[in-house]
Structures are given as C-alpha cells and as structure tokens.
Scaffold this motif. Structure first.
Motif, PDB file in Angstrom:
ATOM      1  N   ALA A   1       0.831  -1.199   0.000  1.00  0.00           N
ATOM      2  CA  ALA A   1       0.000   0.000   0.000  1.00  0.00           C
ATOM      3  C   ALA A   1       0.867   1.252   0.000  1.00  0.00           C
ATOM      4  N   ARG A   2       0.383   2.278  -0.707  1.00  0.00           N
ATOM      5  CA  ARG A   2       1.068   3.557  -0.593  1.00  0.00           C
ATOM      6  C   ARG A   2       0.721   4.143   0.765  1.00  0.00           C
TER       7      ARG A   2
ATOM      8  N   VAL B   1      -0.922   6.641   2.760  1.00  0.00           N
ATOM      9  CA  VAL B   1      -1.917   7.680   2.528  1.00  0.00           C
ATOM     10  C   VAL B   1      -1.936   8.699   3.655  1.00  0.00           C
TER      11      VAL B   1
ATOM     12  N   ALA C   1     -13.552   6.113  -2.952  1.00  0.00           N
ATOM     13  CA  ALA C   1     -12.097   6.275  -2.818  1.00  0.00           C
ATOM     14  C   ALA C   1     -11.776   7.513  -1.982  1.00  0.00           C
TER      15      ALA C   1
ATOM     16  N   ALA D   1      -9.680   7.617   1.502  1.00  0.00           N
ATOM     17  CA  ALA D   1      -8.453   8.415   1.594  1.00  0.00           C
ATOM     18  C   ALA D   1      -8.510   9.372   2.781  1.00  0.00           C
TER      19      ALA D   1
ATOM     20  N   ASN E   1      -9.066  -1.509  -0.440  1.00  0.00           N
ATOM     21  CA  ASN E   1      -8.774  -0.144   0.020  1.00  0.00           C
ATOM     22  C   ASN E   1      -7.444  -0.053   0.748  1.00  0.00           C
TER      23      ASN E   1
ATOM     24  N   HIS F   1      -4.817  -0.687  -2.077  1.00  0.00           N
ATOM     25  CA  HIS F   1      -4.924   0.169  -3.266  1.00  0.00           C
ATOM     26  C   HIS F   1      -4.788  -0.655  -4.545  1.00  0.00           C
ATOM     27  N   THR F   2      -5.667  -1.608  -4.631  1.00  0.00           N
ATOM     28  CA  THR F   2      -5.673  -2.506  -5.775  1.00  0.00           C
ATOM     29  C   THR F   2      -7.116  -2.863  -6.107  1.00  0.00           C
TER      30      THR F   2
END
Ligand code: SF4
Length: 254
Positions: free
Chosen positions: A60-61, A63, A164, A168, A196, A199-200
């Motif tokens: 995951a990035r 966030v 989304a 976020a 979520n 992130h895919t």
C-alpha cells in the motif's frame, strides 16, 4: 495441535472435518498454497509455506503521511469522534472508532460500520460479529485479545461501498491506530477492506494466501473473507479457515 482442541476449533467455525479435496480427513490441518484462480483450484493446492511479501499489488502507498502522527489513543479517538472530513459525518449516528486490546498482536480490519455498528458504536456486532468471534476462537484467539477496526469510521448510507475519497480521508486514522498498536499481523476481512488497504482492484481470490505489507509500518497484511459474506456463502468457510491458519503462521514468524 491437540486433536480434541482442533475439533473444538473446527466446530466453532461449523466445519466438522478438514481435508484437502479428494483425500481422507487429515490428522492435522494443512495450509493451502499461493492463490489459484478458481475455488476448485484453491481446494486442490498443495501445502506451502507463507509467501514472502508481495512487492506489487500488496504494497500500500502511505496515505496518511503522518497526518495524525503523535496523537495518543484518547486524542485520536476524540479527533475521530468530531471528524467532518467527509460527508458521512452528516448521516452517521456516531463514529465507530474500534475496540479491543491495545497491546494486541492481531489487528482485524473490515470495510465500514453497518447499521447495527452505527447504532452501537462498535465494529463487528450482530451475526457477522458472532461469526468473526467464532473464526477467532478457531485459531485460539478471543475477541478480547485482538483489536478490531474498519477502514471507515462512519457508516455509508445504505451500506454502500466506501468511495475512494472517503477511504483516503479516513485511512490516516487507521494508520495512527496501527502506529500506536504495532500489531504483528493485520487481517483484512472482505474484498472492500483488502482493496482499500492495498490500493488494488485485484479480487480477494488473488489477494488471499499471500503476505502483503501495509503503510509506513510495513505491517504484514493477510486478506480473507468477510464474515457477512461467509454467512451468505458458508461453503467458503473452509477457505477462511485456511486464511486464518496462514495469518497465524505469519504472526508467529514476526
Ligand atoms: S468516515 Fe472517516 S473521514 Fe469521513 S467523517 Fe467519518 S471519521 Fe471522518
């Protein structure tokens, strides 16, 4: 595992026996291998060790970028309680922060509160919550030993999927919960939560039975089915049982 204890665990999951399809009941539970494309393929997979962290879909990035960094538990809970970062604040009865042991090794994360959770202010209550408790008991854990939260702290109207943008806005709260908790393993329950967090848009069938990493903390993340889905699709309880054993092994290796 002690056979009588194992029978007790399987009974808690309402699984009378466990065996790789096409074989007699095994003397001890086995793990399935990396994901396959169909349920039938999954059931036929040979035993395999936990996979290394998946570097692409599973990472995951970050966030949060430390948006809530430095807050302690009471400060974080107060910030969530007063949050108006997305429009769900207009329709919620109350925020659902999360419950459980703040020294827990396991963090269970679902997608968002439902109607009952919105009323009671606690995640995973009602029938799905009872099944989650049974799933935890099946691997020797009680609800009091884990921490339980959601990606979203407020209920989406009509139990629709989170957008989304909502995810976020809300994920920084979960990031700080993780920073405070320092869990050994994060169990993402349900496709929406897993997608979520990672992130895919990969399916749950592709995400389960692998070790992913979440956020700055790089906490190991394992994906499995949501108990509400399992109530509708009891045939998949067997795969959830495999995922829970997989997560238990991941936790033991940290
Ligand atoms: S869902 Fe999260 S970001 Fe949106 S209002 Fe609730 S706490 Fe705030």
């Amino acid at each position: 595992m002690n056979p009588s204890l194992r029978r007790e665990y399987l009974a808690a999951l309402r699984l009378e026996t466990w065996a790789v399809r096409g074989t007699a009941a095994s003397a001890s539970p086995q793990r399935v291998a990396a994901p396959a494309d169909s349920p039938a393929d999954m059931a036929r997979q040979p035993v395999a060790a936990p996979q290394a962290a998946v570097p692409n879909a599973g990472v995951a990035r970050d966030v949060s970028a430390g948006r809530e960094a430095g807050l302690d538990w009471p400060e974080l809970q107060a910030r969530v309680a007063g949050c108006t970062r997305c429009t769900l604040c207009n329709t919620r009865t109350q925020t659902v922060f999360g419950v459980g042991n703040r020294q827990a090794q396991w963090l269970i994360v679902g997608e968002a509160p439902g109607a009952e959770e919105d009323r009671r202010g606690e995640p995973f209550v009602g029938r799905a919550g009872q099944l989650l408790n049974s799933m935890l008991r099946a691997i020797g854990l009680t609800r009091e030993q884990v921490y339980i939260a959601n990606v979203l702290k407020c209920r989406p109207p009509g139990n629709r999927d989170p957008t989304a943008g909502e995810a976020a806005e809300c994920l920084p709260y979960l990031e700080q919960q993780i920073a405070l908790l320092k869990p050994k393993v994060l169990l993402a329950v349900g496709r929406i939560a897993a997608q979520n967090l990672l992130h895919t848009d990969l399916t749950l069938g592709r995400l389960r039975q692998q070790v992913h990493r979440f956020g700055l903390s790089q906490v190991p993340l394992v994906a499995t089915y949501h108990p509400a889905y399992l109530l509708r699709t009891p045939a998949d309880k067997r795969k959830a049982w495999e995922d829970l054993k997989f997560a238990r092994e991941v936790c033991a290796r940290v």
